[in-house]
Design an enzyme around this catalytic site. Structure first.
Site, PDB file in Angstrom:
ATOM      1  N   GLY A 100       0.701  -1.114   0.114  1.00  0.00           N
ATOM      2  CA  GLY A 100      -0.230  -0.007   0.040  1.00  0.00           C
ATOM      3  C   GLY A 100       0.814   1.174   0.077  1.00  0.00           C
ATOM      4  CE  LYS A 129     -10.871   9.504   6.376  1.00  0.00           C
ATOM      5  NZ  LYS A 129      -9.446  10.492   6.592  1.00  0.00           N
ATOM      6  CG  LEU A 176      -1.384  15.526  -1.276  1.00  0.00           C
ATOM      7  CD1 LEU A 176      -2.876  15.809  -0.892  1.00  0.00           C
ATOM      8  CD2 LEU A 176      -0.598  16.838  -1.175  1.00  0.00           C
TER       9      LEU A 176
END
Length: 351
Positions: free
Chosen positions: A44, A161, A200
């Site tokens: 990832g 989150k 980003l």
């Protein structure tokens, strides 16, 4: 958008190599010469960047694991030219205890960098049991195995989150955080949590999406004109994660200096400017998607930020010192017939 905001966005874009192929990253080396390091989710955005930074450091062995075969193969090809020694790659599902135990028995890791997770908020609203399986139980199995096999440090990659969460993804990450905090007080393994905002240029982030829409001459889609997010580029985030592995335990939760939140519309307009497009380019507002907030937070009401000698790293200090364990039996028995909202209620009651 004022000039300071546009300067911040430009700095983020350039440092993320989004609009400059000539960007040279400063190589920062770390001494892990006595350590066997496992990176989960190694293919990832965060996992692969950690791997690419670590290969310039010294280590006893680096083990890169991911369930996604093709992205892991791409990482192998990316690292091929580095003449790597003591690096191994495994296609492995961390929710399968037998495979995980076999890995620990054979390699005896000393540091775990746990980046594997389901992170896409709206998608996890529709796949809550998969989020629970990986984000909660995958983390639990990995943490429990780390205690059994005397791992020195376990670094968990969390998210903003998880602060006052309203989404399945945020709730599962917060439950994982709470479990690691509970373990931290009980065992010798050091459990560290790093909590930060949107990465980003990562897979599924807004920058590649905006660039693709512009390339295809499609309207840019934004959920709400007032939506904002904290941003950090992946190179900086991973550098700080590796620095945290060297911090002597003073707390187990950290966050990074990400500056003020950036409005997504400001980001979109700046990207249009860098593509030499004007303000008349079509932008469609599609409304908040399931599980999304208008604004994210980096700390909850019971938490405060404490400065460290590194101005980019903050300790997240919680006034609530009592951390209870998690009722995993209740989570294991969640029925597939329940709605997402019913599952959220169970998750909230598990905290």
């Amino acid at each position: 958008m004022n000039s300071s905001t546009s300067d911040r966005i430009d700095n983020l874009l350039l440092n993320s190599n989004m609009f400059s192929s000539k960007l040279k990253q400063n190589l920062i080396t770390h001494d892990f010469s006595d350590d066997i390091i496992i990176i989960t989710g190694a293919a990832g955005s965060i996992g692969s960047t950690l791997a690419k930074q670590l290969i310039h450091s010294t280590f006893k062995k680096l083990i890169l694991i991911d369930i996604a075969e093709s992205p892991l193969y791409e990482l192998i090809k990316d690292l091929e030219s580095k003449q790597l020694k003591n690096v191994e790659f495994f296609v492995l599902n961390i929710t399968e205890k037998t495979s995980l135990e076999h890995l620990f028995i054979n390699y005896k890791p000393t540091i775990i960098l746990h980046a594997a997770a389901y992170k896409h908020v709206p998608l996890m609203e529709h796949n809550p049991l998969e989020a629970i399986k990986l984000n909660i139980f995958g983390t639990k199995y990995l943490a429990d195995m780390s205690i059994t096999f005397n791992v020195k440090k376990f670094i968990f990659i969390s998210t903003d989150k998880a602060v006052n969460p309203i989404s399945i993804m945020g709730l599962t990450k917060l439950i994982a955080e709470r479990y690691l905090k509970f373990l931290e007080k009980q065992f010798k393994t050091t459990f560290l949590i790093t909590r930060f905002g949107n990465v980003l240029g990562s897979n599924g982030s807004v920058i590649p999406l905006f660039n693709k829409q512009i390339l295809n001459k499609e309207p840019i889609t934004i959920t709400d004109p007032n939506i904002s997010r904290y941003f950090i580029n992946k190179e900086k985030a991973c550098n700080l994660i590796l620095k945290i592995t060297k911090i002597h335990k003073s707390s187990n939760t950290f966050t990074f200096n990400m500056g003020e939140p950036i409005k997504i519309i400001d980001l979109a307009q700046r990207i249009l400017f860098l593509h030499n497009l004007n303000d008349n380019y079509p932008i469609n507002y599609i409304g908040l998607r399931p599980g999304e907030k208008l604004k994210e937070e980096i700390i909850s009401n019971s938490e405060k930020l404490v400065a460290t000698p590194n101005t980019d790293i903050f300790i997240v200090e919680n006034s609530n010192k009592i951390i209870n364990s998690i009722n995993f039996l209740k989570l294991e028995n969640i029925s597939r017939d329940l709605s997402s909202q019913e599952i959220k209620t169970i998750l909230k009651n598990s905290l």
